[in-house]
Motif scaffolding. Structure first.
Motif, PDB file in Angstrom:
ATOM      1  N   LYS A   1      42.961   7.469  71.243  1.00 13.01           N
ATOM      2  CA  LYS A   1      42.748   8.461  70.042  1.00 13.01           C
ATOM      3  C   LYS A   1      43.291   7.487  69.073  1.00 13.01           C
ATOM      4  O   LYS A   1      43.819   6.551  68.981  1.00 13.01           O
ATOM      5  CB  LYS A   1      43.519   9.736  70.057  1.00 13.01           C
ATOM      6  CG  LYS A   1      44.912   9.781  69.851  1.00 13.01           C
ATOM      7  CD  LYS A   1      45.866  10.903  70.000  1.00 13.01           C
ATOM      8  CE  LYS A   1      47.227  10.811  70.077  1.00 13.01           C
ATOM      9  NZ  LYS A   1      47.729  12.087  69.767  1.00 13.01           N
TER      10      LYS A   1
ATOM     11  N   LYS B   1      42.137   5.068  65.494  1.00  7.72           N
ATOM     12  CA  LYS B   1      40.918   3.986  65.170  1.00  7.72           C
ATOM     13  C   LYS B   1      41.255   2.657  66.218  1.00  7.72           C
ATOM     14  O   LYS B   1      42.287   2.531  66.447  1.00  7.72           O
ATOM     15  CB  LYS B   1      41.379   3.508  63.820  1.00  7.72           C
ATOM     16  CG  LYS B   1      41.153   4.921  63.084  1.00  7.72           C
ATOM     17  CD  LYS B   1      41.545   4.281  61.440  1.00  7.72           C
ATOM     18  CE  LYS B   1      41.818   5.658  60.640  1.00  7.72           C
ATOM     19  NZ  LYS B   1      42.572   5.638  59.454  1.00  7.72           N
TER      20      LYS B   1
ATOM     21  N   ASN C   1      39.323  10.564  72.216  1.00  2.00           N
ATOM     22  CA  ASN C   1      39.387  10.924  70.751  1.00  2.00           C
ATOM     23  C   ASN C   1      39.455   9.815  69.731  1.00  2.00           C
ATOM     24  O   ASN C   1      40.298   9.994  68.640  1.00  2.00           O
ATOM     25  CB  ASN C   1      40.198  12.069  70.583  1.00  2.00           C
ATOM     26  CG  ASN C   1      40.038  12.842  69.491  1.00  2.00           C
ATOM     27  OD1 ASN C   1      38.968  12.740  68.993  1.00  2.00           O
ATOM     28  ND2 ASN C   1      40.893  13.718  68.845  1.00  2.00           N
ATOM     29  N   TRP C   2      38.399   8.823  69.791  1.00  2.99           N
ATOM     30  CA  TRP C   2      38.723   7.658  68.628  1.00  2.99           C
ATOM     31  C   TRP C   2      37.947   8.265  67.712  1.00  2.99           C
ATOM     32  O   TRP C   2      36.780   8.917  67.571  1.00  2.99           O
ATOM     33  CB  TRP C   2      37.824   6.461  69.371  1.00  2.99           C
ATOM     34  CG  TRP C   2      38.358   5.779  70.449  1.00  2.99           C
ATOM     35  CD1 TRP C   2      39.885   5.860  70.795  1.00  2.99           C
ATOM     36  CD2 TRP C   2      37.854   5.023  71.509  1.00  2.99           C
ATOM     37  NE1 TRP C   2      40.068   5.048  71.830  1.00  2.99           N
ATOM     38  CE2 TRP C   2      38.952   4.653  72.249  1.00  2.99           C
ATOM     39  CE3 TRP C   2      36.750   4.742  71.744  1.00  2.99           C
ATOM     40  CZ2 TRP C   2      38.704   3.871  73.388  1.00  2.99           C
ATOM     41  CZ3 TRP C   2      36.420   3.822  72.970  1.00  2.99           C
ATOM     42  CH2 TRP C   2      37.604   3.249  73.681  1.00  2.99           C
ATOM     43  N   GLU C   3      38.585   7.913  66.454  1.00  2.00           N
ATOM     44  CA  GLU C   3      37.894   8.359  64.962  1.00  2.00           C
ATOM     45  C   GLU C   3      36.669   7.306  64.895  1.00  2.00           C
ATOM     46  O   GLU C   3      35.958   7.680  64.273  1.00  2.00           O
ATOM     47  CB  GLU C   3      38.946   8.147  63.916  1.00  2.00           C
ATOM     48  CG  GLU C   3      39.977   9.269  64.223  1.00  2.00           C
ATOM     49  CD  GLU C   3      41.060   9.064  63.059  1.00  2.00           C
ATOM     50  OE1 GLU C   3      40.780   8.666  62.014  1.00  2.00           O
ATOM     51  OE2 GLU C   3      42.254   9.420  63.385  1.00  2.00           O
ATOM     52  N   ARG C   4      37.109   6.226  64.929  1.00  2.00           N
ATOM     53  CA  ARG C   4      36.199   5.170  64.947  1.00  2.00           C
ATOM     54  C   ARG C   4      36.429   3.884  65.557  1.00  2.00           C
ATOM     55  O   ARG C   4      37.531   3.597  66.007  1.00  2.00           O
ATOM     56  CB  ARG C   4      35.965   4.610  63.325  1.00  2.00           C
ATOM     57  CG  ARG C   4      37.022   3.874  62.976  1.00  2.00           C
ATOM     58  CD  ARG C   4      36.913   3.537  61.559  1.00  2.00           C
ATOM     59  NE  ARG C   4      37.830   2.809  61.012  1.00  2.00           N
ATOM     60  CZ  ARG C   4      38.676   2.968  59.929  1.00  2.00           C
ATOM     61  NH1 ARG C   4      38.683   4.014  59.187  1.00  2.00           N
ATOM     62  NH2 ARG C   4      39.835   2.028  59.779  1.00  2.00           N
TER      63      ARG C   4
ATOM     64  N   GLY D   1      33.395   7.686  65.427  1.00  2.00           N
ATOM     65  CA  GLY D   1      33.928   8.072  66.736  1.00  2.00           C
ATOM     66  C   GLY D   1      33.414   9.061  67.542  1.00  2.00           C
ATOM     67  O   GLY D   1      33.516   9.437  68.700  1.00  2.00           O
TER      68      GLY D   1
ATOM     69  N   THR E   1      33.860  10.686  71.567  1.00  2.00           N
ATOM     70  CA  THR E   1      34.779  11.692  71.740  1.00  2.00           C
ATOM     71  C   THR E   1      34.352  12.596  72.580  1.00  2.00           C
ATOM     72  O   THR E   1      33.134  12.754  73.113  1.00  2.00           O
ATOM     73  CB  THR E   1      34.876  12.589  70.239  1.00  2.00           C
ATOM     74  OG1 THR E   1      33.942  12.958  69.915  1.00  2.00           O
ATOM     75  CG2 THR E   1      35.734  11.724  69.177  1.00  2.00           C
TER      76      THR E   1
END
Length: 161
Positions: free
Chosen positions: A142, A144, A37-40, A111, A115
Motif C-alpha cells: 500500500k 506510493k 492498495n498502491w496509490e500510485r 494506483g 488496487t
C-alpha cells in the motif's frame, strides 16, 4: 447469554473451520494472497541509463503461490525470454504492466490500475544491457511505489504517506 441466532452462527463457523480441507469454502471466506492498495507507481529513468538506450520494465503481479516461488528467483533475462510462455500456460495467474522508458523519462501510473488485486508476489523486472538479476521483489502493498532506474541497475522504494 448466547441467543439462538448467535448459537447458529457459532455452529456454522465451527463447521466451516472443520471443513478447512475444502479449498472452495476456505478461499471464499479467507481469500489467498495479499490485497494491493498502491496509490500510485512512479518510474524515473536516469539520464544515461542502460548505455543511453530505453529500459524495458515489467511490473509483475502473481496470483498463484507456486508460480510466485518460480518467478521470484528468475533473473531478468530468464523472465523476458519465458514471459510469453508463462502467460500462455498460466492464464489469469499473472498481471503484467509492461513499459519502456527512455533515459531521463518519468512516468506515474495511477494506483487504480493495481488496487484490489490479491497477489502472492509483486516484482519489478528491468531489462538492462548489463548482467545481473535486475529483479526486485516489492514487499509493500500500500502507499506510493517509486522505481528509480539507474545507469546499470534499479531500486524500488515505498512509502505509506
Amino acid at each position: 447469554m448466547m441467543t439462538a441466532a448467535s448459537s447458529r452462527w457459532l455452529l456454522m463457523l465451527m463447521l466451516l473451520l472443520c471443513l478447512g480441507g475444502c479449498s472452495t469454502v476456505k478461499n471464499s471466506l479467507f481469500p489467498p494472497g495479499v490485497k494491493l492498495n498502491w496509490e500510485r507507481v512512479s518510474l524515473t529513468t536516469a539520464a544515461k541509463s542502460n548505455r543511453d538506450f530505453p529500459v524495458a520494465v515489467d511490473i509483475v503481479l502473481v496470483m498463484d503461490e507456486t508460480l510466485a516461488r518460480k518467478i521470484s528467483s528468475m533473473k531478468a533475462g530468464d523472465w523476458f525470454a519465458s514471459r510469453a510462455g508463462l502467460i500462455k500456460t498460466h492464464p489469469g495467474d499473472l498481471d503484467i504492466e509492461s513499459l519502456e522508458l527512455v533515459p531521463g523519462a518519468t512516468i506515474t501510473l495511477p494506483g487504480k490500475r493495481f488496487t484490489q488485486k490479491r497477489v502472492f508476489l509483486a516484482v519489478i523486472i528491468a531489462d538492462y544491457f548489463t548482467s545481473g538479476d535486475h529483479n526486485v521483489r516489492v514487499d509493500s502493498f500500500k502507499g506510493k511505489l517509486s522505481i528509480e532506474l539507474g545507469a546499470t541497475d534499479f531500486s524500488v522504494s515505498a512509502s505509506e504517506k
